[in-house]
Motif scaffolding. Structure first.
Motif, PDB file in Angstrom:
ATOM      1  N   SER A  16       0.837  -1.207   0.000  1.00 24.23           N
ATOM      2  CA  SER A  16       0.000   0.000   0.000  1.00 24.23           C
ATOM      3  C   SER A  16       0.867   1.250   0.000  1.00 24.23           C
ATOM      4  N   ILE A  89     -10.398  -3.395   4.071  1.00 25.69           N
ATOM      5  CA  ILE A  89     -10.150  -3.399   2.632  1.00 25.69           C
ATOM      6  C   ILE A  89      -9.027  -4.377   2.332  1.00 25.69           C
ATOM      7  N   SER A  91      -7.606  -4.877  -0.863  1.00 21.82           N
ATOM      8  CA  SER A  91      -6.751  -4.491  -1.981  1.00 21.82           C
ATOM      9  C   SER A  91      -5.747  -3.413  -1.564  1.00 21.82           C
ATOM     10  N   LEU A  94      -6.106  -0.298  -3.782  1.00 23.14           N
ATOM     11  CA  LEU A  94      -7.214   0.570  -3.393  1.00 23.14           C
ATOM     12  C   LEU A  94      -6.865   1.383  -2.152  1.00 23.14           C
ATOM     13  N   THR A  97      -4.314   4.076  -3.143  1.00 27.29           N
ATOM     14  CA  THR A  97      -4.947   5.090  -3.975  1.00 27.29           C
ATOM     15  C   THR A  97      -5.868   5.980  -3.148  1.00 27.29           C
ATOM     16  N   LEU A  98      -6.656   5.381  -2.271  1.00 24.81           N
ATOM     17  CA  LEU A  98      -7.532   6.175  -1.411  1.00 24.81           C
ATOM     18  C   LEU A  98      -6.733   7.105  -0.508  1.00 24.81           C
TER      19      LEU A  98
END
Length: 114
Positions: A16, A89, A91, A94, A97-98
Motif C-alpha cells: 500500500s 479493505i 486491496s 485501493l 490510492t484512497l
C-alpha cells in the motif's frame, strides 16, 4: 489466553505504501514533463530583471508546490496508517490510492488557487 492469529486477508502495509509512493512519483514526473514543455528563453527587450516561463514555474514549484506536496504526503501517510489498521479493505492498490488521491486533489486545488 491465546492471541488471535494475524489477519492475512487484509491489505499489506508495504505494498500500500508503494502504491502511495507511486502516485507521488507520478505527480513529480508530470511536473517535470510540464517544465520541459515551457520556453526557457527570456524576451530580448526585458533586460536582466526578467525570467523565463520555465524558471518562474520552477520557482513556483519549489516555493509553493513542494511545501504543499509535503503536507499532502504527511496527510496521506496518516490516512494510509488509518486505512490499513481500521478498515477491512483487502486491496493494497485501493488502500494506497484512497490514501493518496484526496490529499493530492486538495494540494492541486490549493496550488491552482494561488
Amino acid at each position: 489466553m491465546t492471541l488471535a492469529p494475524p489477519r492475512t486477508d487484509l491489505a499489506d502495509r508495504r505494498s500500500s505504501l508503494l502504491v502511495l509512493a507511486g502516485w507521488y512519483v507520478a505527480v513529480v514526473a508530470a511536473f517535470g514533463l510540464f517544465l520541459g514543455t515551457l520556453s526557457g528563453s527570456v524576451p530580448a527587450d526585458c533586460g536582466e530583471v526578467c525570467d523565463s516561463e520555465r524558471s518562474r514555474t520552477l520557482l513556483f514549484g519549489l516555493y509553493v508546490a513542494l511545501p504543499a506536496l509535503f503536507l499532502a504526503l504527511l496527510v496521506s501517510l496518516s490516512t494510509l496508517a488509518m486505512l490499513v489498521s481500521r478498515t477491512g479493505i483487502r486491496s493494497s492498490a485501493l488502500v494506497g490510492t484512497l490514501a493518496a488521491v484526496l490529499p493530492l486533489l486538495a494540494c492541486g486545488l490549493l496550488v491552482t488557487i494561488l
